[in-house]
Design a protein around this motif. Structure first.
Motif, PDB file in Angstrom:
ATOM      1  N   MET A   1       0.800  -1.149  -0.052  1.00 37.30           N
ATOM      2  CA  MET A   1       0.061  -0.234  -0.106  1.00 37.30           C
ATOM      3  C   MET A   1       0.861   1.090   0.096  1.00 37.30           C
ATOM      4  O   MET A   1       2.029   1.159   0.589  1.00 37.30           O
ATOM      5  CB  MET A   1      -0.887   0.156   1.293  1.00 37.30           C
ATOM      6  N   ASP A   2       0.412   2.427  -0.654  1.00 36.16           N
ATOM      7  CA  ASP A   2       1.100   3.515  -0.655  1.00 36.16           C
ATOM      8  C   ASP A   2       0.434   4.664   0.252  1.00 36.16           C
ATOM      9  O   ASP A   2      -0.839   4.716   0.035  1.00 36.16           O
ATOM     10  CB  ASP A   2       0.832   3.976  -1.926  1.00 36.16           C
ATOM     11  N   TYR A   3       1.269   5.198   1.289  1.00 36.20           N
ATOM     12  CA  TYR A   3       0.768   6.033   1.961  1.00 36.20           C
ATOM     13  C   TYR A   3       1.487   7.550   1.919  1.00 36.20           C
ATOM     14  O   TYR A   3       2.542   7.381   1.418  1.00 36.20           O
ATOM     15  CB  TYR A   3       1.134   5.733   3.550  1.00 36.20           C
ATOM     16  N   GLU A   4       0.780   8.410   1.960  1.00 34.81           N
ATOM     17  CA  GLU A   4       1.434   9.712   2.388  1.00 34.81           C
ATOM     18  C   GLU A   4       1.469  10.099   3.784  1.00 34.81           C
ATOM     19  O   GLU A   4       0.488   9.738   4.591  1.00 34.81           O
ATOM     20  CB  GLU A   4       0.565  10.906   1.382  1.00 34.81           C
ATOM     21  N   TYR A   5       2.639  10.955   3.838  1.00 27.81           N
ATOM     22  CA  TYR A   5       2.951  11.197   5.476  1.00 27.81           C
ATOM     23  C   TYR A   5       2.801  12.721   5.827  1.00 27.81           C
ATOM     24  O   TYR A   5       3.212  13.578   4.787  1.00 27.81           O
ATOM     25  CB  TYR A   5       4.242  10.680   5.862  1.00 27.81           C
ATOM     26  N   ALA A   6       2.265  13.024   7.079  1.00 27.54           N
ATOM     27  CA  ALA A   6       2.356  14.473   7.381  1.00 27.54           C
ATOM     28  C   ALA A   6       3.074  14.659   8.908  1.00 27.54           C
ATOM     29  O   ALA A   6       2.689  13.962   9.530  1.00 27.54           O
ATOM     30  CB  ALA A   6       1.004  15.150   7.272  1.00 27.54           C
ATOM     31  N   PRO A   7       4.264  15.190   8.800  1.00 25.42           N
ATOM     32  CA  PRO A   7       4.781  15.561  10.141  1.00 25.42           C
ATOM     33  C   PRO A   7       4.159  16.727  10.840  1.00 25.42           C
ATOM     34  O   PRO A   7       4.068  17.676  10.272  1.00 25.42           O
ATOM     35  CB  PRO A   7       6.127  15.577   9.855  1.00 25.42           C
ATOM     36  N   LEU A   8       3.955  16.417  12.159  1.00 26.24           N
ATOM     37  CA  LEU A   8       3.517  17.636  12.936  1.00 26.24           C
ATOM     38  C   LEU A   8       4.258  17.650  14.217  1.00 26.24           C
ATOM     39  O   LEU A   8       4.968  16.924  14.489  1.00 26.24           O
ATOM     40  CB  LEU A   8       2.090  17.395  13.418  1.00 26.24           C
ATOM     41  N   ARG A   9       4.662  18.844  14.524  1.00 25.02           N
ATOM     42  CA  ARG A   9       5.613  19.133  15.813  1.00 25.02           C
ATOM     43  C   ARG A   9       4.404  19.985  16.729  1.00 25.02           C
ATOM     44  O   ARG A   9       3.993  21.135  16.545  1.00 25.02           O
ATOM     45  CB  ARG A   9       6.623  20.072  15.533  1.00 25.02           C
ATOM     46  N   LEU A  10       3.968  19.320  18.144  1.00 22.99           N
ATOM     47  CA  LEU A  10       3.063  20.027  18.759  1.00 22.99           C
ATOM     48  C   LEU A  10       3.961  20.575  20.026  1.00 22.99           C
ATOM     49  O   LEU A  10       4.705  19.979  20.777  1.00 22.99           O
ATOM     50  CB  LEU A  10       2.185  18.821  19.376  1.00 22.99           C
ATOM     51  N   PRO A  11       3.788  22.101  20.234  1.00 20.03           N
ATOM     52  CA  PRO A  11       4.738  22.509  21.185  1.00 20.03           C
ATOM     53  C   PRO A  11       4.175  22.028  22.711  1.00 20.03           C
ATOM     54  O   PRO A  11       3.456  21.350  22.987  1.00 20.03           O
ATOM     55  CB  PRO A  11       4.175  24.052  21.329  1.00 20.03           C
ATOM     56  N   PRO A  12       5.349  22.203  23.622  1.00 20.48           N
ATOM     57  CA  PRO A  12       5.192  21.672  24.946  1.00 20.48           C
ATOM     58  C   PRO A  12       3.910  22.172  25.736  1.00 20.48           C
ATOM     59  O   PRO A  12       3.406  21.578  26.671  1.00 20.48           O
ATOM     60  CB  PRO A  12       6.425  22.102  25.884  1.00 20.48           C
ATOM     61  N   ASN A  13       3.363  23.488  25.501  1.00 19.52           N
ATOM     62  CA  ASN A  13       2.058  24.176  26.406  1.00 19.52           C
ATOM     63  C   ASN A  13       0.757  23.193  25.608  1.00 19.52           C
ATOM     64  O   ASN A  13      -0.175  23.414  26.315  1.00 19.52           O
ATOM     65  CB  ASN A  13       2.103  25.306  25.812  1.00 19.52           C
ATOM     66  N   VAL A  14       0.957  22.443  24.843  1.00 18.75           N
ATOM     67  CA  VAL A  14      -0.305  21.633  24.053  1.00 18.75           C
ATOM     68  C   VAL A  14      -0.291  20.074  25.171  1.00 18.75           C
ATOM     69  O   VAL A  14       0.619  19.584  25.335  1.00 18.75           O
ATOM     70  CB  VAL A  14      -0.022  21.257  22.948  1.00 18.75           C
ATOM     71  N   ASP A  15      -1.333  20.175  25.814  1.00 21.32           N
ATOM     72  CA  ASP A  15      -1.463  18.944  26.725  1.00 21.32           C
ATOM     73  C   ASP A  15      -2.140  17.753  26.068  1.00 21.32           C
ATOM     74  O   ASP A  15      -2.613  18.059  24.879  1.00 21.32           O
ATOM     75  CB  ASP A  15      -2.421  19.312  27.882  1.00 21.32           C
ATOM     76  N   ARG A  16      -1.962  16.672  26.818  1.00 27.07           N
ATOM     77  CA  ARG A  16      -2.077  15.515  26.092  1.00 27.07           C
ATOM     78  C   ARG A  16      -3.749  15.463  25.671  1.00 27.07           C
ATOM     79  O   ARG A  16      -4.024  14.886  24.391  1.00 27.07           O
ATOM     80  CB  ARG A  16      -1.982  14.154  27.006  1.00 27.07           C
ATOM     81  N   LEU A  17      -4.780  15.859  26.049  1.00 21.57           N
ATOM     82  CA  LEU A  17      -6.002  16.003  25.709  1.00 21.57           C
ATOM     83  C   LEU A  17      -6.355  16.713  24.840  1.00 21.57           C
ATOM     84  O   LEU A  17      -7.225  16.648  23.620  1.00 21.57           O
ATOM     85  CB  LEU A  17      -7.174  16.302  26.911  1.00 21.57           C
ATOM     86  N   THR A  18      -5.827  17.862  24.485  1.00 25.61           N
ATOM     87  CA  THR A  18      -5.947  19.015  23.420  1.00 25.61           C
ATOM     88  C   THR A  18      -5.112  18.090  21.976  1.00 25.61           C
ATOM     89  O   THR A  18      -5.868  18.363  21.089  1.00 25.61           O
ATOM     90  CB  THR A  18      -5.211  20.185  23.994  1.00 25.61           C
ATOM     91  N   ALA A  19      -3.967  17.578  22.375  1.00 27.02           N
ATOM     92  CA  ALA A  19      -3.390  16.964  21.289  1.00 27.02           C
ATOM     93  C   ALA A  19      -4.331  15.757  20.727  1.00 27.02           C
ATOM     94  O   ALA A  19      -4.325  15.682  19.504  1.00 27.02           O
ATOM     95  CB  ALA A  19      -2.320  16.511  21.695  1.00 27.02           C
ATOM     96  N   ALA A  20      -4.771  14.959  21.663  1.00 24.83           N
ATOM     97  CA  ALA A  20      -5.739  13.887  20.992  1.00 24.83           C
ATOM     98  C   ALA A  20      -6.964  14.206  20.614  1.00 24.83           C
ATOM     99  O   ALA A  20      -7.531  13.780  19.562  1.00 24.83           O
ATOM    100  CB  ALA A  20      -6.005  13.135  22.387  1.00 24.83           C
ATOM    101  N   ALA A  21      -7.374  15.548  20.838  1.00 22.63           N
ATOM    102  CA  ALA A  21      -8.810  16.087  20.238  1.00 22.63           C
ATOM    103  C   ALA A  21      -8.300  16.584  18.854  1.00 22.63           C
ATOM    104  O   ALA A  21      -9.159  16.172  17.894  1.00 22.63           O
ATOM    105  CB  ALA A  21      -9.222  17.121  20.917  1.00 22.63           C
ATOM    106  N   GLN A  22      -7.070  17.279  18.546  1.00 24.85           N
ATOM    107  CA  GLN A  22      -6.831  17.892  17.142  1.00 24.85           C
ATOM    108  C   GLN A  22      -6.432  16.661  16.416  1.00 24.85           C
ATOM    109  O   GLN A  22      -6.946  16.632  15.317  1.00 24.85           O
ATOM    110  CB  GLN A  22      -5.565  18.657  17.541  1.00 24.85           C
ATOM    111  N   LEU A  23      -5.901  15.446  16.944  1.00 23.18           N
ATOM    112  CA  LEU A  23      -5.556  14.471  15.962  1.00 23.18           C
ATOM    113  C   LEU A  23      -7.066  13.847  15.555  1.00 23.18           C
ATOM    114  O   LEU A  23      -7.025  13.171  14.555  1.00 23.18           O
ATOM    115  CB  LEU A  23      -4.583  13.476  16.764  1.00 23.18           C
ATOM    116  N   ALA A  24      -7.579  13.302  16.725  1.00 24.13           N
ATOM    117  CA  ALA A  24      -9.103  12.828  16.365  1.00 24.13           C
ATOM    118  C   ALA A  24     -10.031  13.749  15.174  1.00 24.13           C
ATOM    119  O   ALA A  24     -10.480  13.060  14.450  1.00 24.13           O
ATOM    120  CB  ALA A  24     -10.060  12.871  17.667  1.00 24.13           C
ATOM    121  N   ILE A  25      -9.778  14.967  15.336  1.00 26.24           N
ATOM    122  CA  ILE A  25     -10.546  15.953  14.352  1.00 26.24           C
ATOM    123  C   ILE A  25      -9.930  15.595  12.998  1.00 26.24           C
ATOM    124  O   ILE A  25     -10.576  15.369  11.773  1.00 26.24           O
ATOM    125  CB  ILE A  25     -10.373  17.449  14.465  1.00 26.24           C
TER     126      ILE A  25
END
Length: 63
Positions: A1-25
């Motif tokens: 299978m062929d995938y495309e990738y997207a790297p993201l860097r989340l700053p330290p002030n983003v907590d785990r719940l906020t990061a999970a919500a952004q990724l779920a969206i």
């Protein structure tokens, strides 16, 4: 299978719940799935998202 990738860097002030919500969206509306997460000592997270490559245009990442 062929995938495309997207790297993201989340700053330290983003907590785990906020990061999970952004990724779920992204997963819900753009078809991205979590490929890898790296947590650094300073608290930043390096996230690698992936999705299957298709011939039809798909929405990109929204920040």
């Amino acid at each position: 299978m062929d995938y495309e990738y997207a790297p993201l860097r989340l700053p330290p002030n983003v907590d785990r719940l906020t990061a999970a919500a952004q990724l779920a969206i992204q997963a819900e509306f753009s078809g991205w799935e979590l490929a890898r997460v790296r947590l650094f000592r300073d608290g930043t997270r390096q996230v690698m998202l992936r999705r299957r490559r298709v011939n039809q245009p798909q929405p990109g990442l929204s920040y």
